[in-house]
Scaffold this active site. Structure first.
Site, PDB file in Angstrom:
ATOM      1  N   GLU A 112       0.842  -1.198   0.000  1.00  0.00           N
ATOM      2  CA  GLU A 112       0.000   0.000   0.000  1.00  0.00           C
ATOM      3  C   GLU A 112       0.877   1.248   0.000  1.00  0.00           C
ATOM      4  O   GLU A 112       1.959   1.262   0.614  1.00  0.00           O
ATOM      5  CB  GLU A 112      -0.914  -0.006   1.223  1.00  0.00           C
ATOM      6  N   ASP A 114       0.169   5.420   0.585  1.00  0.00           N
ATOM      7  CA  ASP A 114      -0.935   6.241   1.102  1.00  0.00           C
ATOM      8  C   ASP A 114      -0.699   7.739   1.048  1.00  0.00           C
ATOM      9  O   ASP A 114       0.349   8.236   1.477  1.00  0.00           O
ATOM     10  CB  ASP A 114      -1.182   5.916   2.584  1.00  0.00           C
ATOM     11  N   GLU A 116      -3.189  10.351   3.002  1.00  0.00           N
ATOM     12  CA  GLU A 116      -4.374  10.506   3.837  1.00  0.00           C
ATOM     13  C   GLU A 116      -4.382  11.941   4.385  1.00  0.00           C
ATOM     14  O   GLU A 116      -3.386  12.398   4.953  1.00  0.00           O
ATOM     15  CB  GLU A 116      -4.386   9.508   4.991  1.00  0.00           C
ATOM     16  N   HIS A 129      -0.907  12.833   5.804  1.00  0.00           N
ATOM     17  CA  HIS A 129      -0.287  11.624   6.345  1.00  0.00           C
ATOM     18  C   HIS A 129       0.119  10.732   5.180  1.00  0.00           C
ATOM     19  O   HIS A 129      -0.706  10.409   4.325  1.00  0.00           O
ATOM     20  CB  HIS A 129      -1.320  10.931   7.248  1.00  0.00           C
ATOM     21  N   THR A 130       1.396  10.347   5.120  1.00  0.00           N
ATOM     22  CA  THR A 130       1.860   9.419   4.091  1.00  0.00           C
ATOM     23  C   THR A 130       2.384   8.156   4.764  1.00  0.00           C
ATOM     24  O   THR A 130       2.906   8.190   5.884  1.00  0.00           O
ATOM     25  CB  THR A 130       2.975  10.034   3.231  1.00  0.00           C
ATOM     26  N   ASN A 131       2.255   7.034   4.048  1.00  0.00           N
ATOM     27  CA  ASN A 131       2.724   5.766   4.601  1.00  0.00           C
ATOM     28  C   ASN A 131       3.003   4.812   3.451  1.00  0.00           C
ATOM     29  O   ASN A 131       2.449   4.963   2.353  1.00  0.00           O
ATOM     30  CB  ASN A 131       1.691   5.170   5.560  1.00  0.00           C
ATOM     31  N   ASP A 206     -11.955   8.768  16.062  1.00  0.00           N
ATOM     32  CA  ASP A 206     -11.295   8.111  17.183  1.00  0.00           C
ATOM     33  C   ASP A 206      -9.786   8.350  17.172  1.00  0.00           C
ATOM     34  O   ASP A 206      -9.111   8.109  18.170  1.00  0.00           O
ATOM     35  CB  ASP A 206     -11.594   6.607  17.193  1.00  0.00           C
TER      36      ASP A 206
END
Length: 285
Positions: A112, A114, A116, A129-131, A206
């Site tokens: 994956e 990402d 986000e 947010h990267t991953n 959350d």
């Protein structure tokens, strides 16, 4: 924050850099792709709306009933993906808007890549947010604030994925490069599984905003995010195959990481108190 400080020389240099960036962005103002032809909804029903004369625009909606999402009809093994996006405006706390690549997650060993976008209360910046995941393992996060308001206009978010690197770009400015260090004995790199393009808008109050302290204000619903003018280049002669940093793009990435990076897993001593992931010792720009 800015590229340089005071003085005529600095102002001229800033102008030159801006002109280069504008020229590069203009070169990636891609022809409007057809969402009906290339993508299909994944969830949310009527909350996924395609519009435009050539079906070149798509909106996602989030309310208390559901979020929404879509994915590419095809899988891709390396290439370049560009998507123009405009994020949820106003109080977007608790919401997450995404653009990412993923292989089949049912295997438990998926790959994956990402983007986000973590929403925030009005007036506070989004967190980008990267991953990267390889064989089901992730924990390679870097996070950034942006140097513009991503809710006012469309901006181009790009992923270049080839045999030697993954590059994340915003309006043609690289913000992160994740390299393949297999030649140095580091095998963490997604290179064996084809991936689809995914996008979604969903509720994650959350954890998304201040670690979950700020919840989604449903009185502001429905929340809407917009996508348009995508480009998918997997051609054999595409420039993505050998895409890498040059002197100018390296300087721009250093500027982004110096001024706008808010988290780097390779600097998180508390999280990796025993040992950093092996690629961290090679990761400096």
């Amino acid at each position: 924050m800015g590229f340089l400080s005071n003085g005529h020389h600095e102002k001229v240099l800033v102008l030159k850099i801006v002109m280069v960036v504008v020229a590069m962005v203009s070169s990636t103002a891609f022809g409007a792709g057809n969402f009906h032809e290339a993508f299909e909804p994944t969830f949310g029903g009527h909350r996924v709306q395609i519009s435009g004369q050539r079906s070149e625009q798509l909106s996602l909606s989030l309310d208390q009933g559901s979020g929404s999402g879509f994915r590419s009809k095809k899988e891709y093994m390396f290439g370049r993906i560009d998507m123009q996006m405009k994020l949820v405006g106003g109080n977007s706390a608790g919401t997450v808007t995404t653009l990412y690549l993923s292989s089949d997650q049912s295997t438990g060993r998926h790959d994956e890549i990402d983007f986000e976008f973590l929403g925030n209360v009005t007036g506070q910046p989004y967190t980008l947010h990267t991953n990267v995941f390889s064989q089901g393992e992730g924990n390679r996060e870097q996070q950034f604030h942006l140097w513009f308001d991503p809710t006012i206009n469309f901006h181009t978010y790009s992923i270049v994925w080839n045999q030697k690197l993954i590059m994340f770009l915003v309006d043609e400015t690289p913000i992160r490069v994740f390299r393949n260090y297999e030649d140095r004995g580091i095998i963490f790199f997604p290179k064996n599984q084809p991936q689809r393009i995914y996008a979604s808008l969903w509720n994650a109050d959350d954890w998304a905003t201040q670690g979950g302290l700020v919840k989604t204000d449903w009185s502001k619903a429905p929340f809407n995010a917009y996508y348009r003018n995508f480009n998918i280049d997997t051609s054999n002669n595409g420039s993505w195959k050998n895409h890498d940093l040059n002197e100018n793009s390296r300087k721009r990435m250093r500027w982004v990481q110096k001024n706008y990076m808010v988290y780097d897993y390779c600097s998180d001593w508390k999280r990796f108190s025993q040992a950093f992931p092996p690629e961290c010792k090679h990761s400096r720009v």
